[in-house]
Design a protein around this motif. Sequence first.
Motif, PDB file in Angstrom:
ATOM      1  N   THR A   2       9.754  -4.625 -11.689  1.00  0.00           N
ATOM      2  CA  THR A   2      10.526  -5.468 -10.768  1.00  0.00           C
ATOM      3  C   THR A   2      11.443  -4.598  -9.923  1.00  0.00           C
ATOM      4  OG1 THR A   2      12.298  -5.809 -12.364  1.00  0.00           O
ATOM      5  CG2 THR A   2      10.532  -7.445 -12.347  1.00  0.00           C
ATOM      6  N   ARG A   3      11.800  -5.135  -8.811  1.00  0.00           N
ATOM      7  CA  ARG A   3      12.782  -4.519  -7.921  1.00  0.00           C
ATOM      8  C   ARG A   3      13.689  -5.650  -7.472  1.00  0.00           C
ATOM      9  NH1 ARG A   3       9.804  -2.024  -3.615  1.00  0.00           N
ATOM     10  NH2 ARG A   3       9.442  -0.350  -5.077  1.00  0.00           N
ATOM     11  N   ARG A   4      14.969  -5.497  -7.725  1.00  0.00           N
ATOM     12  CA  ARG A   4      15.921  -6.558  -7.397  1.00  0.00           C
ATOM     13  C   ARG A   4      15.507  -7.887  -8.020  1.00  0.00           C
ATOM     14  NH1 ARG A   4      15.250  -4.400  -1.925  1.00  0.00           N
ATOM     15  NH2 ARG A   4      16.686  -2.663  -1.740  1.00  0.00           N
ATOM     16  N   ARG A   5      15.023  -7.826  -9.249  1.00  0.00           N
ATOM     17  CA  ARG A   5      14.580  -8.972 -10.041  1.00  0.00           C
ATOM     18  C   ARG A   5      13.366  -9.690  -9.455  1.00  0.00           C
ATOM     19  NH1 ARG A   5      19.970 -11.137  -9.627  1.00  0.00           N
ATOM     20  NH2 ARG A   5      21.181  -9.351 -10.182  1.00  0.00           N
ATOM     21  N   GLU A   6      12.623  -9.048  -8.563  1.00  0.00           N
ATOM     22  CA  GLU A   6      11.385  -9.605  -7.997  1.00  0.00           C
ATOM     23  C   GLU A   6      10.208  -8.758  -8.457  1.00  0.00           C
ATOM     24  OE1 GLU A   6      10.881 -12.324  -6.019  1.00  0.00           O
ATOM     25  OE2 GLU A   6      12.998 -12.794  -6.290  1.00  0.00           O
ATOM     26  N   PRO A   7       9.098  -9.395  -8.880  1.00  0.00           N
ATOM     27  CA  PRO A   7       7.928  -8.606  -9.288  1.00  0.00           C
ATOM     28  C   PRO A   7       7.353  -7.814  -8.106  1.00  0.00           C
ATOM     29  CG  PRO A   7       7.659 -10.960  -9.792  1.00  0.00           C
ATOM     30  CD  PRO A   7       8.906 -10.813  -9.006  1.00  0.00           C
ATOM     31  N   VAL A   8       7.087  -6.534  -8.334  1.00  0.00           N
ATOM     32  CA  VAL A   8       6.530  -5.689  -7.275  1.00  0.00           C
ATOM     33  C   VAL A   8       5.253  -4.966  -7.693  1.00  0.00           C
ATOM     34  CG1 VAL A   8       8.727  -5.333  -6.078  1.00  0.00           C
ATOM     35  CG2 VAL A   8       8.052  -3.754  -7.900  1.00  0.00           C
ATOM     36  N   ALA A   9       4.954  -4.938  -8.975  1.00  0.00           N
ATOM     37  CA  ALA A   9       3.761  -4.232  -9.437  1.00  0.00           C
ATOM     38  C   ALA A   9       3.320  -4.798 -10.780  1.00  0.00           C
ATOM     39  CB  ALA A   9       4.034  -2.736  -9.571  1.00  0.00           C
ATOM     40  N   ALA A  10       2.028  -4.570 -11.078  1.00  0.00           N
ATOM     41  CA  ALA A  10       1.484  -4.993 -12.367  1.00  0.00           C
ATOM     42  C   ALA A  10       0.462  -3.967 -12.811  1.00  0.00           C
ATOM     43  CB  ALA A  10       0.834  -6.361 -12.250  1.00  0.00           C
ATOM     44  N   VAL A  11       0.331  -3.801 -14.092  1.00  0.00           N
ATOM     45  CA  VAL A  11      -0.673  -2.898 -14.650  1.00  0.00           C
ATOM     46  C   VAL A  11      -1.818  -3.770 -15.162  1.00  0.00           C
ATOM     47  CG1 VAL A  11      -1.153  -1.164 -16.410  1.00  0.00           C
ATOM     48  CG2 VAL A  11       1.087  -1.221 -15.278  1.00  0.00           C
ATOM     49  N   VAL A  12      -2.998  -3.540 -14.596  1.00  0.00           N
ATOM     50  CA  VAL A  12      -4.185  -4.285 -15.019  1.00  0.00           C
ATOM     51  C   VAL A  12      -5.316  -3.295 -15.245  1.00  0.00           C
ATOM     52  CG1 VAL A  12      -3.564  -6.403 -13.792  1.00  0.00           C
ATOM     53  CG2 VAL A  12      -4.976  -4.705 -12.659  1.00  0.00           C
ATOM     54  N   ALA A  13      -6.258  -3.704 -16.041  1.00  0.00           N
ATOM     55  CA  ALA A  13      -7.423  -2.854 -16.285  1.00  0.00           C
ATOM     56  C   ALA A  13      -8.214  -2.702 -14.984  1.00  0.00           C
ATOM     57  CB  ALA A  13      -8.299  -3.478 -17.371  1.00  0.00           C
ATOM     58  N   TYR A  14      -8.829  -1.544 -14.820  1.00  0.00           N
ATOM     59  CA  TYR A  14      -9.600  -1.283 -13.608  1.00  0.00           C
ATOM     60  C   TYR A  14     -10.706  -2.312 -13.430  1.00  0.00           C
ATOM     61  CZ  TYR A  14     -12.323   1.017 -10.044  1.00  0.00           C
ATOM     62  OH  TYR A  14     -13.002   1.283  -8.884  1.00  0.00           O
ATOM     63  N   GLU A  15     -11.377  -2.679 -14.522  1.00  0.00           N
ATOM     64  CA  GLU A  15     -12.450  -3.674 -14.441  1.00  0.00           C
ATOM     65  C   GLU A  15     -11.915  -4.996 -13.895  1.00  0.00           C
ATOM     66  OE1 GLU A  15     -15.203  -6.141 -17.533  1.00  0.00           O
ATOM     67  OE2 GLU A  15     -15.027  -3.976 -17.886  1.00  0.00           O
TER      68      GLU A  15
END
Length: 67
Positions: A2-15
């Motif tokens: 998060t940045r400033r309490r807003e989601p900015v990225a996620a980790v997901v499997a490549y598939e």
Amino acid sequence: MTRRREPVAAVVAYERLTELEQAEADLKDLALVLTRAATDGGRRTSLDDVLAAFGHSRATLEESPED
């Protein structure tokens, strides 16, 4: 993440990422097909008519040099 309490990225499997990218592409194609189906008036224009509108014919295209 998060940045400033807003989601900015996620980790997901490549598939899963490739599945999501394919789903996005499929949805774009579907939207295009549905739009065309909804707006299609059934009128078609032949290639010869289009060429004539631009002052050409199949013969003049065959005679033109290739670049």
